[in-house]
Structure formats: C-alpha cells, structure tokens
Design a protein around this motif. Sequence first.
Motif, mmCIF file in Angstrom:
data_model
loop_
_atom_site.group_PDB
_atom_site.id
_atom_site.type_symbol
_atom_site.label_atom_id
_atom_site.label_comp_id
_atom_site.label_asym_id
_atom_site.label_seq_id
_atom_site.Cartn_x
_atom_site.Cartn_y
_atom_site.Cartn_z
ATOM 1 N N SER A 1 0.828 -1.212 0.000
ATOM 2 C CA SER A 1 0.000 0.000 0.000
ATOM 3 C C SER A 1 0.860 1.258 0.000
ATOM 4 N N ASP A 2 1.967 1.226 0.763
ATOM 5 C CA ASP A 2 2.872 2.390 0.756
ATOM 6 C C ASP A 2 3.494 2.596 -0.613
ATOM 7 N N ARG B 1 2.132 1.858 -3.513
ATOM 8 C CA ARG B 1 1.130 2.432 -4.391
ATOM 9 C C ARG B 1 0.950 3.931 -4.134
ATOM 10 N N LYS B 2 0.958 4.326 -2.839
ATOM 11 C CA LYS B 2 0.863 5.751 -2.519
ATOM 12 C C LYS B 2 2.059 6.519 -3.066
ATOM 13 N N LEU B 3 3.277 5.945 -2.954
ATOM 14 C CA LEU B 3 4.476 6.599 -3.472
ATOM 15 C C LEU B 3 4.392 6.785 -4.981
ATOM 16 N N LYS B 4 3.881 5.780 -5.655
ATOM 17 C CA LYS B 4 3.739 5.877 -7.106
ATOM 18 C C LYS B 4 2.751 6.978 -7.490
ATOM 19 N N THR B 5 1.631 7.047 -6.730
ATOM 20 C CA THR B 5 0.642 8.087 -7.005
ATOM 21 C C THR B 5 1.212 9.479 -6.756
ATOM 22 N N LEU B 6 1.989 9.617 -5.677
ATOM 23 C CA LEU B 6 2.597 10.918 -5.381
ATOM 24 C C LEU B 6 3.609 11.323 -6.453
ATOM 25 N N GLU C 1 1.669 12.527 -9.480
ATOM 26 C CA GLU C 1 1.110 13.857 -9.243
ATOM 27 C C GLU C 1 2.193 14.931 -9.267
#
Length: 383
Positions: free
Chosen positions: A51-52, A54-59, A62
């Motif tokens: 999950s971390d 995936r969040k890093l990839k999204t950040l 962006e």
Amino acid sequence: MRKSRFTEEQIIAILAEQESGMATVDVCRRHGVSTATFYKWKAKFGGLDVSDARKLKTLEAENARLKKLLADSMLDVSILKDLLGKELTTPQAKRAAARRVIETYDISQRRACRLVSVDPKTVRREAVPDNPEARSRMREIAAVRRRFGYRRIGLMLEREGIVMNQKKLRRLYKEEGLSVKRRRGRKRATGTREPMLAPDAPSKRWSLDFVSDVFGVGRRFRMLCVIDDYTRECLALVADTSLSGARVVRELERCIRLYGRPDTIVSDNGTELTSRAVLEWQNQTGIAWHYIAPGKPQQNGFVESFNGRLRDECLNEEVFDSLAHARRVLARWRHDYNHHRPHSSLGGLTPAARRSLELAGDIAPGALASPQTMHYERIRLSK
C-alpha cells in the motif's frame, strides 16, 4: 531509460523474502537479478509494504504532472512577454504572431492560437491572394514610380482597364507592402494670407522658382522651374551651375515662343528675379510681374507644390554624376510629368492632356476639373 520488468509490488515481495530469512544470494539467483540491483531496491523500498508503494507511485505521478503544469505556465508567460509591445490588432498580425510562436518555441498550433487569441483554422489554412494580375501590375508600377501612392497607382491601373473601388485598391496596396513614408518638411507658421484667384485658361499666369541640388563631390547646381498655374504643366526645367537674371530672361523668351505670352508671372524676391535684366525685360514686354511677400512661399503655391513633387520623385531618388547627367534625368522626368503622370487636381488627367483639351475647345461636360479659388483661412498659431 529502460523500464524495469518488475513492478513496485513485486520488488517489495522480493525484499520480504530476504527479510524472512532467505539468503540474499539465493533470492537474487531465484529472481534473476544482481546483488547490486537488489541493494538498490532495498535502499529505495526497504520498510515499505504494498500500500505504501502504491501511494508513493501516485505521489510521484502527481508531482510530475504539477511540474509539467508549472513548466507550461512559465513557458506561456515567457511567450506573452515576447509578444508584449507588438500590435496584434488585425487578423493578419495575429496569424503571423501565432506562426512565429510555433517556430520559435516549438509548441503545438492549438496552444499558440490560444495564447494569441486567434482561430486555429485561419492559421492552418494558407490564404490565396486575390487579384494576382492587379497585384503584379501594382508591383511593376511601384518599382518604376517609387513615390506613387495607391491613388495614383489606381489611376495608372484604370488606364490599362483594371478598375476597382478605393477600399480594395488600398487593401491590395497595403498587403503588397508598397506603402511609402511621407517626407515631411519643417512646420512653419503661416499666419493670415490674402486669397489668390486661380487662372481660367492656359498661359494666363506662370510661376517661377529655383531648386538646388548637388552632383559630383558636393558641387551644387540650380534648377529654374517654370509652371503654368492653370494646366500645372512644367514649361521649363533648366539646370546649370549658375542662373543669372539674363539667363532667366532667355528661358522666358523661349517659353513664350513655344507656349504663348502670359498675362502675369509670379515669383519670389530672389536676386536673379529682381535684377536689372529682368526689370528691363518687364518694361519692354509689358508682362505683369507679381512678387510675393517676403517669407511667404505659400503665396506661390503652384510652383512650390511642383518643387515638392520634383524633389520627392526625382531629386531624392537619383545621384547625379555630372551636370549633363542631371539634365538628361530632369528632361526625362519633365516629359513623364507632363505626359504620363496623373495629376490629382486635374481629375487624373496629365498637364499636357489638360492643355490639349483646352486648346481644342471641344470639352465634354465634366471632363475637366473646374478651376477652384485658393481661399486662405486665418490660422491660429499654437504657442
């Protein structure tokens, strides 16, 4: 940069195998990666779960998008600053600015048109110039007669059967880039002037004046201009290094033999025109000689206007090598002025045509411009 064959989730799973107790060498051999690559992954993704990641990839995505927006915004500001100060008031100017922005900044056509506020379809489509024959003939006339404006070029085209209205003529003239800069003289105070009636027939009143120019290594020469005030015809254009009063008398005698005797001659108070030779000739011939007021060249407006055309269309365009060269050029220009150049005050006729119609006595109604009286108005001088 080549894309990795492992996703972030897979890399985290590989790191988890090593953390569960499997040797690093066995993990690398199992998944087909080098030890150096494994430790690079551990430095980047160590301690993260799926999950971390995936969040890093999204950040990161962006962040990249925001950087691109910022770069695009700064580029737009730079383009607008470059266009600042340029007049974009016409569709032609906006289309030219959009094409220049596309070539300079290597951006899309739609984006450049949005910045310049012009429809992309008008930029995408190349306009086909209308009236190619008239445009070609206008360029040919302007190449020969460099000081002609669009009105006189229009008169020359009408002689050849090319007729169009003034708005279209002016538009084609501007689109072809044929506009010439007006050469303005120094503004002078005019004050109050007396009215002067225009003559009503040829050879009623002549006007005289001198014009000077240079040839060779700065040597000056002078020109005597004799104008018929009614037909605007140049009766004489004499060039020499010295023009005395006796020479003026000889040239006037020659003009009288060719064009007849005038009733009045108008001139300024120059030393040649107030000399003993001129005064004696006045007494012998009985021709009235009117001297204008000192410092009032506007009272001799017909020849002053001719002098302006002579300097603008001939003297400023030529560099004379000798006196003989100057005489040849002036003779050609005088013939063109009398027989080919349309005169606005004569309704587009030439001075020679005006004289011929007057002498023939068979004038159609409205064929000639009616003589007008030059009324001088009181002008309030600005302080």
